[in-house]
Design a protein around this motif. Structure first.
Motif, mmCIF file in Angstrom:
data_model
loop_
_atom_site.group_PDB
_atom_site.id
_atom_site.type_symbol
_atom_site.label_atom_id
_atom_site.label_comp_id
_atom_site.label_asym_id
_atom_site.label_seq_id
_atom_site.Cartn_x
_atom_site.Cartn_y
_atom_site.Cartn_z
ATOM 1 N N VAL A 425 -2.461 -5.171 -3.617
ATOM 2 C CA VAL A 425 -2.322 -5.125 -2.160
ATOM 3 C C VAL A 425 -2.639 -6.510 -1.587
ATOM 4 O O VAL A 425 -3.679 -7.098 -1.900
ATOM 5 C CB VAL A 425 -3.279 -4.088 -1.536
ATOM 6 C CG1 VAL A 425 -3.122 -4.057 -0.017
ATOM 7 C CG2 VAL A 425 -3.025 -2.708 -2.132
ATOM 8 N N ASP A 426 -1.744 -7.018 -0.762
ATOM 9 C CA ASP A 426 -2.010 -8.253 -0.017
ATOM 10 C C ASP A 426 -2.650 -7.855 1.314
ATOM 11 O O ASP A 426 -1.988 -7.387 2.236
ATOM 12 C CB ASP A 426 -0.706 -9.014 0.218
ATOM 13 C CG ASP A 426 -0.925 -10.367 0.895
ATOM 14 O OD1 ASP A 426 -1.983 -10.562 1.531
ATOM 15 O OD2 ASP A 426 -0.038 -11.231 0.789
ATOM 16 N N TRP A 427 -3.979 -8.048 1.411
ATOM 17 C CA TRP A 427 -4.694 -7.584 2.593
ATOM 18 C C TRP A 427 -4.304 -8.335 3.868
ATOM 19 O O TRP A 427 -4.508 -7.835 4.968
ATOM 20 C CB TRP A 427 -6.203 -7.720 2.374
ATOM 21 C CG TRP A 427 -6.732 -6.827 1.285
ATOM 22 C CD1 TRP A 427 -7.313 -7.214 0.128
ATOM 23 C CD2 TRP A 427 -6.711 -5.398 1.265
ATOM 24 N NE1 TRP A 427 -7.664 -6.116 -0.631
ATOM 25 C CE2 TRP A 427 -7.317 -4.987 0.046
ATOM 26 C CE3 TRP A 427 -6.241 -4.417 2.143
ATOM 27 C CZ2 TRP A 427 -7.458 -3.660 -0.302
ATOM 28 C CZ3 TRP A 427 -6.392 -3.086 1.792
ATOM 29 C CH2 TRP A 427 -6.987 -2.707 0.588
ATOM 30 N N THR A 428 -3.732 -9.512 3.714
ATOM 31 C CA THR A 428 -3.321 -10.254 4.912
ATOM 32 C C THR A 428 -2.085 -9.631 5.557
ATOM 33 O O THR A 428 -1.775 -9.916 6.722
ATOM 34 C CB THR A 428 -3.029 -11.723 4.572
ATOM 35 O OG1 THR A 428 -1.894 -11.798 3.692
ATOM 36 C CG2 THR A 428 -4.232 -12.382 3.916
ATOM 37 N N LEU A 429 -1.382 -8.783 4.802
ATOM 38 C CA LEU A 429 -0.158 -8.174 5.310
ATOM 39 C C LEU A 429 -0.278 -6.669 5.558
ATOM 40 O O LEU A 429 0.426 -6.118 6.402
ATOM 41 C CB LEU A 429 1.005 -8.414 4.324
ATOM 42 C CG LEU A 429 1.395 -9.876 4.073
ATOM 43 C CD1 LEU A 429 2.471 -9.960 2.991
ATOM 44 C CD2 LEU A 429 1.911 -10.517 5.368
ATOM 45 N N CYS A 430 -1.174 -6.009 4.825
ATOM 46 C CA CYS A 430 -1.252 -4.540 4.901
ATOM 47 C C CYS A 430 -1.601 -4.068 6.316
ATOM 48 O O CYS A 430 -2.562 -4.546 6.930
ATOM 49 C CB CYS A 430 -2.295 -4.028 3.907
ATOM 50 S SG CYS A 430 -2.433 -2.223 3.882
ATOM 51 N N LYS A 431 -0.821 -3.106 6.815
ATOM 52 C CA LYS A 431 -1.036 -2.546 8.149
ATOM 53 C C LYS A 431 -1.486 -1.079 8.100
ATOM 54 O O LYS A 431 -1.596 -0.433 9.144
ATOM 55 C CB LYS A 431 0.270 -2.639 8.974
ATOM 56 C CG LYS A 431 0.832 -4.052 9.085
ATOM 57 C CD LYS A 431 -0.144 -4.989 9.802
ATOM 58 C CE LYS A 431 0.470 -6.378 9.987
ATOM 59 N NZ LYS A 431 -0.498 -7.345 10.565
ATOM 60 N N TYR A 451 -6.472 2.802 4.864
ATOM 61 C CA TYR A 451 -5.984 1.687 4.049
ATOM 62 C C TYR A 451 -6.232 1.998 2.571
ATOM 63 O O TYR A 451 -7.116 2.813 2.234
ATOM 64 C CB TYR A 451 -6.701 0.383 4.423
ATOM 65 C CG TYR A 451 -6.279 -0.179 5.756
ATOM 66 C CD1 TYR A 451 -5.293 -1.159 5.838
ATOM 67 C CD2 TYR A 451 -6.857 0.276 6.940
ATOM 68 C CE1 TYR A 451 -4.897 -1.674 7.054
ATOM 69 C CE2 TYR A 451 -6.475 -0.233 8.173
ATOM 70 C CZ TYR A 451 -5.490 -1.208 8.222
ATOM 71 O OH TYR A 451 -5.102 -1.715 9.440
ATOM 72 N N CYS A 474 7.526 -0.652 1.194
ATOM 73 C CA CYS A 474 6.385 -0.981 2.052
ATOM 74 C C CYS A 474 6.873 -1.722 3.300
ATOM 75 O O CYS A 474 7.439 -2.817 3.196
ATOM 76 C CB CYS A 474 5.380 -1.845 1.285
ATOM 77 S SG CYS A 474 4.000 -2.398 2.308
ATOM 78 N N ALA A 476 5.350 -3.434 5.488
ATOM 79 C CA ALA A 476 4.680 -4.709 5.726
ATOM 80 C C ALA A 476 4.852 -5.684 4.568
ATOM 81 O O ALA A 476 4.313 -6.806 4.610
ATOM 82 C CB ALA A 476 3.187 -4.470 5.970
ATOM 83 N N ALA A 478 3.494 -5.625 1.743
ATOM 84 C CA ALA A 478 2.117 -5.957 1.340
ATOM 85 C C ALA A 478 1.826 -5.603 -0.110
ATOM 86 O O ALA A 478 0.675 -5.760 -0.550
ATOM 87 C CB ALA A 478 1.139 -5.239 2.253
ATOM 88 N N ARG A 480 2.788 -5.769 -4.370
ATOM 89 C CA ARG A 480 3.532 -6.422 -5.459
ATOM 90 C C ARG A 480 3.010 -5.888 -6.779
ATOM 91 O O ARG A 480 1.903 -5.354 -6.856
ATOM 92 C CB ARG A 480 3.391 -7.934 -5.414
ATOM 93 C CG ARG A 480 2.026 -8.468 -5.806
ATOM 94 C CD ARG A 480 1.994 -9.994 -5.756
ATOM 95 N NE ARG A 480 0.760 -10.552 -6.310
ATOM 96 C CZ ARG A 480 -0.383 -10.668 -5.662
ATOM 97 N NH1 ARG A 480 -0.459 -10.270 -4.402
ATOM 98 N NH2 ARG A 480 -1.434 -11.183 -6.274
#
Length: 483
Positions: A425-431, A451, A474, A476, A478, A480
């Motif tokens: 999870v890319d936390w900078t992108l996850c909504k 989340y 996904c 967002a 977010a 990979r």
């Protein structure tokens, strides 16, 4: 450690029958097999039924269904149709704590083939098919078939995906017929419609091996070992590593002592769809259907798993419940949603979820019982229920936050995660849209804020297609997949 790929150690109580000859040979080839066991006699259909009845032969793969009744059911179905039948050997053994059928097929494959072929001859079956999952077992059987020359042409060996549900009857037949090795969800008996639509005699490897021994000894001599109402021997896999042949009626405590272990905190009998025995019961129980029934337990596939004193029972149960949820066939709500929810509830309980967590586990078990397309949801919920009954103080202490202070050592064997891939999870992108948990409920879990609870999650190989779909869908971007 997983039973998959492991070559089991061997042992016996008294004189071996199934494992005879392995004290001097690592594997019995055709010549060695005949020198130990002799030629295989032929039996007419009714004669084989009488033999199976005379030795009270039950299936050794789980349910213990009387073999004679299977033979009669296949014969009746064949007469009502065109007379054709098939014989199937279940050598898949998807239970991680079981190695007994693998031991037979690796070390004494001709004994299993003899049992299948004597049954095929009695039924007039043209097809004898052996379903396996391990590559080494497939190679051993291929060698055994080749060693039989022209007679081996009747036998076909098929390798199927290694999953817990592959060994379920309809899943096995579906896989052998070229379809997905998944339960059909229908209640049709294989004795009525099995391989290729034919009435099919289906049983596991040990059952056929026992039949081959009895065909040579006869019912009277076969009954000199074991109990009067449960004659003969059986194979057990102890602690996921050692296969032991014991006469029925042997003390469970004696078997554990022979294998260098003790009941510890309790013993799981019958594998991950089995039941827990507390230490007192484990010291009193005998290896017999009647004795174990007094403790609401069954021998099942013959797995015997003692729980050491230095591991956490609640954590071990949570670990297995999560794995069982991942082994879902993915075909019905109780498996797809119910088992991951049960695993979540058990993990919350172990993490100190309070009295509400205990109630949630009970609710999740009620939600899956009797509703699955196969026995997997029922078996998994029974495993958890039995653990709650035998380790009530452990689960209560964990729920209330004090816990037991012990680590989870992995005493209950599970396959190693062979997939190096992780869902990241890319936390900078996850909504917090939550779509990922809808697609991957047995990989992704959400926290109280909606989340993902973890930023890196292992992806079991069979779930890779769903993980890729989650990445693509996904909103967002977010997610990979990372090796």
């Amino acid at each position: 450690m997983s039973g998959s790929g492991m070559r089991p150690a061997l042992g016996c109580v008294g004189a071996p029958r199934l494992l005879a000859g392995l004290d001097t040979s690592e594997r019995l080839d055709r010549t060695g097999h005949l020198s130990v066991h002799g030629a295989l006699p032929r039996y007419p259909s009714e004669g084989l039924v009488e033999l199976a009845e005379g030795i009270a032969l039950g299936g050794r793969g789980g349910a213990g269904f009387p073999f004679a009744r299977k033979l009669r059911a296949v014969t009746r179905s064949a007469r009502a149709q065109d007379g054709r039948t098939a014989v199937v050997v279940n050598g898949t053994e998807g239970e991680p704590s079981c190695l007994k059928d693998a031991a037979l097929l690796l070390y004494v494959p001709h004994l299993v083939l003899d049992g299948a072929l004597v049954a095929a001859s009695a039924l007039g079956a043209e097809d004898v098919v052996v379903g396996v999952t391990r590559p080494d077992v497939e190679r051993s059987l291929a060698e055994a078939v080749a060693e039989r020359g022209p007679a081996g042409r009747r036998v076909r060996v098929v390798r199927l995906p290694e999953r817990f549900v592959t060994g379920e009857g309809s899943a096995l037949v579906n896989g052998l017929d070229g379809g997905p090795a998944l339960p059909s969800g229908h209640r049709t008996r294989t004795s009525e419609r099995g391989l290729g639509g034919l009435p099919t005699l289906l049983s596991n490897a040990e059952t056929y091996a026992q039949l081959a021994v009895a065909a040579r000894l006869g019912a009277s001599v076969f009954g000199t070992a074991g109990l009067p109402d449960e004659p003969g021997t059986t194979l057990l896999t102890v602690a996921g590593t050692t296969v032991v042949e014991v006469p029925l009626g042997t003390s469970l405590a004696y078997v554990l002592d022979l294998c260098g272990t003790v009941p510890g905190q309790g013993v799981l009998v019958g594998g991950f769809h089995g039941r827990w025995l507390d230490p007192g019961a484990a010291r009193e129980a005998l290896i017999s259907r009647k004795s174990l029934a007094a403790y609401d337990a069954v021998l099942g596939a013959g797995a015997v798993l003692p729980l050491p004193e230095d591991t956490c029972p609640a954590g071990e149960v949570a670990r297995v419940t999560r794995w069982m949820a991942r082994e879902s066939a993915g075909q019905c709500g109780p498996c797809v949603r119910g088992l991951p929810s049960l695993a979540d509830a058990v993990e919350r309980l172990v993490a100190g979820g309070g009295g509400a967590a205990l109630d949630a586990v009970q609710a999740r078990m009620r939600g899956v019982r009797g509703r699955g397309a196969c026995s997997h949801p029922d078996g998994t919920s029974s495993f958890v229920a039995s653990a709650l009954a035998v380790f009530p103080d452990e689960f209560r202490d964990h729920a209330l936050g004090s816990g037991c202070g012990r680590r989870v050592l992995g005493a209950l064997p599970l396959p190693a995660d062979e997939s190096p891939e992780r869902l990241v999870v890319d936390w900078t992108l996850c909504k917090g849209h939550g779509l990922c948990v809808d697609l991957l409920p047995d990989v992704v879990r959400l926290d109280e804020d909606g989340y993902p609870a973890r930023g890196v999650m292992p992806v079991p190989g069979p779930l890779r297609p769903k993980a890729l779909r989650a990445v693509r869908r996904c909103p967002a971007l977010a997610l990979r997949i990372q090796e």
